[in-house]
Design an enzyme around this catalytic site. Sequence first.
Site, short mmCIF file in Angstrom:
data_model
loop_
_atom_site.label_atom_id
_atom_site.label_comp_id
_atom_site.label_asym_id
_atom_site.label_seq_id
_atom_site.Cartn_x
_atom_site.Cartn_y
_atom_site.Cartn_z
N ARG A 1 44.03 48.69 -10.61
CA ARG A 1 42.87 49.47 -11.05
C ARG A 1 43.34 50.35 -12.20
NH1 ARG A 1 40.71 53.23 -6.42
NH2 ARG A 1 40.11 51.31 -5.38
N TYR B 1 31.56 35.57 -2.28
CA TYR B 1 31.83 34.13 -2.29
C TYR B 1 33.22 33.90 -1.73
CZ TYR B 1 33.12 29.47 -3.59
OH TYR B 1 33.56 28.18 -3.52
N ALA C 1 31.93 44.45 0.21
CA ALA C 1 30.81 43.89 -0.56
C ALA C 1 31.26 43.40 -1.93
CB ALA C 1 29.74 44.97 -0.73
N GLY D 1 2.77 -15.77 7.69
CA GLY D 1 2.10 -15.28 8.88
C GLY D 1 3.07 -14.82 9.97
N ARG E 1 0.81 -1.24 0.00
CA ARG E 1 0.00 0.00 0.00
C ARG E 1 0.83 1.28 0.00
NH1 ARG E 1 -3.96 -1.08 4.80
NH2 ARG E 1 -2.54 -2.83 5.22
N LYS F 1 8.94 -0.65 2.60
CA LYS F 1 8.22 0.20 3.55
C LYS F 1 9.08 0.63 4.75
CE LYS F 1 4.80 -1.59 6.08
NZ LYS F 1 3.41 -2.02 6.39
N GLY G 1 -6.85 -7.37 15.66
CA GLY G 1 -7.27 -8.56 16.38
C GLY G 1 -7.94 -8.15 17.68
N GLN H 1 12.71 -14.42 5.90
CA GLN H 1 11.47 -15.20 5.83
C GLN H 1 11.08 -15.15 4.35
OE1 GLN H 1 7.84 -13.43 7.20
NE2 GLN H 1 6.89 -15.40 7.68
N ASN I 1 0.96 1.67 7.20
CA ASN I 1 0.60 0.81 6.08
C ASN I 1 0.62 1.57 4.76
OD1 ASN I 1 0.03 -1.71 7.47
ND2 ASN I 1 -1.65 -0.58 8.40
C1 UD1 Z 1 -1.45 -8.28 13.30
C2 UD1 Z 1 -2.06 -9.14 14.40
C3 UD1 Z 1 -3.32 -8.45 14.93
C4 UD1 Z 1 -2.98 -7.05 15.41
C5 UD1 Z 1 -2.29 -6.28 14.31
C6 UD1 Z 1 -1.78 -4.98 14.86
C7 UD1 Z 1 -1.52 -11.42 13.80
C8 UD1 Z 1 -2.04 -12.68 13.22
N1 UD1 Z 1 -2.39 -10.42 13.86
O1 UD1 Z 1 -2.38 -8.26 12.25
O2 UD1 Z 1 -3.90 -9.20 15.98
O3 UD1 Z 1 -4.15 -6.39 15.84
O4 UD1 Z 1 -1.14 -6.99 13.79
O5 UD1 Z 1 -1.32 -4.18 13.79
O6 UD1 Z 1 -0.38 -11.36 14.22
N2 UD1 Z 1 4.91 -9.95 8.99
C9 UD1 Z 1 6.03 -10.71 8.66
N3 UD1 Z 1 5.85 -11.91 8.09
C10 UD1 Z 1 4.64 -12.44 7.84
C11 UD1 Z 1 3.50 -11.68 8.19
C12 UD1 Z 1 3.67 -10.45 8.77
O7 UD1 Z 1 7.15 -10.25 8.86
O8 UD1 Z 1 4.57 -13.56 7.32
C13 UD1 Z 1 5.08 -8.66 9.62
C14 UD1 Z 1 4.59 -7.53 8.74
O9 UD1 Z 1 5.67 -6.98 8.01
C15 UD1 Z 1 4.05 -6.53 9.73
C16 UD1 Z 1 3.65 -7.36 10.92
O10 UD1 Z 1 4.30 -8.61 10.78
O11 UD1 Z 1 5.06 -5.64 10.16
C17 UD1 Z 1 2.16 -7.53 11.07
O12 UD1 Z 1 1.68 -8.20 9.94
P1 UD1 Z 1 0.29 -7.85 9.30
O13 UD1 Z 1 0.05 -8.76 8.18
O14 UD1 Z 1 0.21 -6.41 9.07
O15 UD1 Z 1 -0.67 -8.27 10.49
P2 UD1 Z 1 -2.10 -7.71 10.75
O16 UD1 Z 1 -3.03 -8.38 9.85
O17 UD1 Z 1 -2.08 -6.25 10.78
CA CA Z 2 -0.65 -4.34 9.99
#
Ligand code: UD1
Ligand code: CA
Length: 455
Positions: free
Chosen positions: A438, A364, A378, A78, A15, A22, A137, A73, A225
């Site tokens: 001069r 300068y 000057a 997740g 985004r 980012k 969450g 990763q 974001n």
């Molecule tokens: C997550 C939380 C949610 C919380 C929110 C706060 C989980 C499942 N959910 O959701 O409860 O309210 O953050 O903002 O944790 N990232 C990785 N690798 C991945 C996935 C994510 O490094 O595989 C990093 C992202 O770069 C980011 C952070 O983890 O900085 C959060 O990931 P994101 O996908 O934004 O989680 P949310 O859905 O916002």
């Molecule tokens: Ca997030």
Amino acid sequence: MTLQIIILAAGQGTRMCSATPKVLHPLGGTPLLQHVIRTARQLDPGRITVVYGHGGEQVKEVLAGEGVEWVLQDEQLGTGHAVDQAMPSVRDEDTVLVLYGDVPLIQAKTLAVLVEKARAGSLAVLTAKLNDPQGYGRMLRDDKGRLIGIVEQKDASAAQLLIHEINSGFLAAPAGLLRGWLQRLDNRNAQGEHYLTDVIAMAASDGVEVESVSASDAHEILGVNDRIQLAQLERIWQRRQAERLMRGGVTLADPARLEVRGEVSAGRDCSIDINVVLEGKVSLGERVSIGPGCVLKNVTVGDDAELYAHCVIEDSVVGKHCLVGPFARIRPETQLAEQVRVGNFVEIKKSTIAKGSKINHLSYIGDTHMGSGVNIGAGTIVCNYDGACKHLTEIGDNVFVGSDTQLVAPVRVGDGATIGAGSTITRDVPENELTLSRSKQQTITGWTRPSKDKT
Ligand code: UD1
Ligand code: CA
């Protein structure tokens, strides 16, 4: 028990619509991730591990000097999966704290509370009560008010969506327990991801105490974001810097119109007018006054110096009691000693100017060593460049240079010398004498201007 800090930064940041990852976008002139690393360091951890994503090589390069461990990763499966990537180098007796590369305003004092609770054996989660919990969450509690789980927005029932207590994402846990929970995660949920948040329910069912901590400041948990949120966080960060300076004894004409893009320190009773930009490392002595519209980058300013409106100063030192501007440009590697006066439309580059010398108008000065008590008239120009090389100009003490003089470098002007106005100086000037180049002034008497009607 060593503290192990894991910073998640593998997200794509789609985004942002940017070719730059980012976490490298700047907040107050510093990449988002660097803010988080700095805060992490304040907690004195044994190790800081950044989990970065596919295409994140640039992040590693930019922050190579930060002394953190990098773990890739490859696929974003997740937040739970991401944390797990960093676990191999963590020992069971350690304490783990999870931070986010895109949540930069978190403060060490808040995190210290989480760590303390995890060290005592609990799973500690940073939560907040929001009027608009959309997207976060939700914290689930039993009828005794104990935390029993977190449900993601996308998995929540209509009733759960009404919960206003949200998960910030920050958590701390005893490493051995966390490792066990991470191994039990699955991806049977709406997003098909390994949710870090699922460890809360596991801890609760294992009889491990789950404690919630709330942030000392509601802004701490805000993430970036998109560029709209980035701009919002920038304002919050700027406000913090302005307040820190004001608490330290600096008067700001308008705290909303100061921009700090780096690290600024200031002595007592400094005053800063509107629309001033301070970049890099800026250090102000006591009672320094900065006029409107000044831009300072990597500058040290001595006590009682006054910078009038619209000066641009970079990589330089301004001595005590100097008066600079308005509209002066001081370029890198310049040192003004005490009580130097630099006036309007003066450019100085890579030069040292000794005590009390004055360059007041339209000049300068480049690659020059100037003594003390010098007066530069000057329009004086140091011709330091011959088209191929830069050359030095040396001006002694108490020299007086008449207006509209060119000093063609390399050239030396002896102590106490006087140079007549309008001179082009190409050879060394002896001390204590008057030197000028001069052409003689002459008058043609009876001369008339040409005119069209004459035949
Ligand atoms: C997550 C939380 C949610 C919380 C929110 C706060 C989980 C499942 N959910 O959701 O409860 O309210 O953050 O903002 O944790 N990232 C990785 N690798 C991945 C996935 C994510 O490094 O595989 C990093 C992202 O770069 C980011 C952070 O983890 O900085 C959060 O990931 P994101 O996908 O934004 O989680 P949310 O859905 O916002
Ligand atoms: Ca997030």
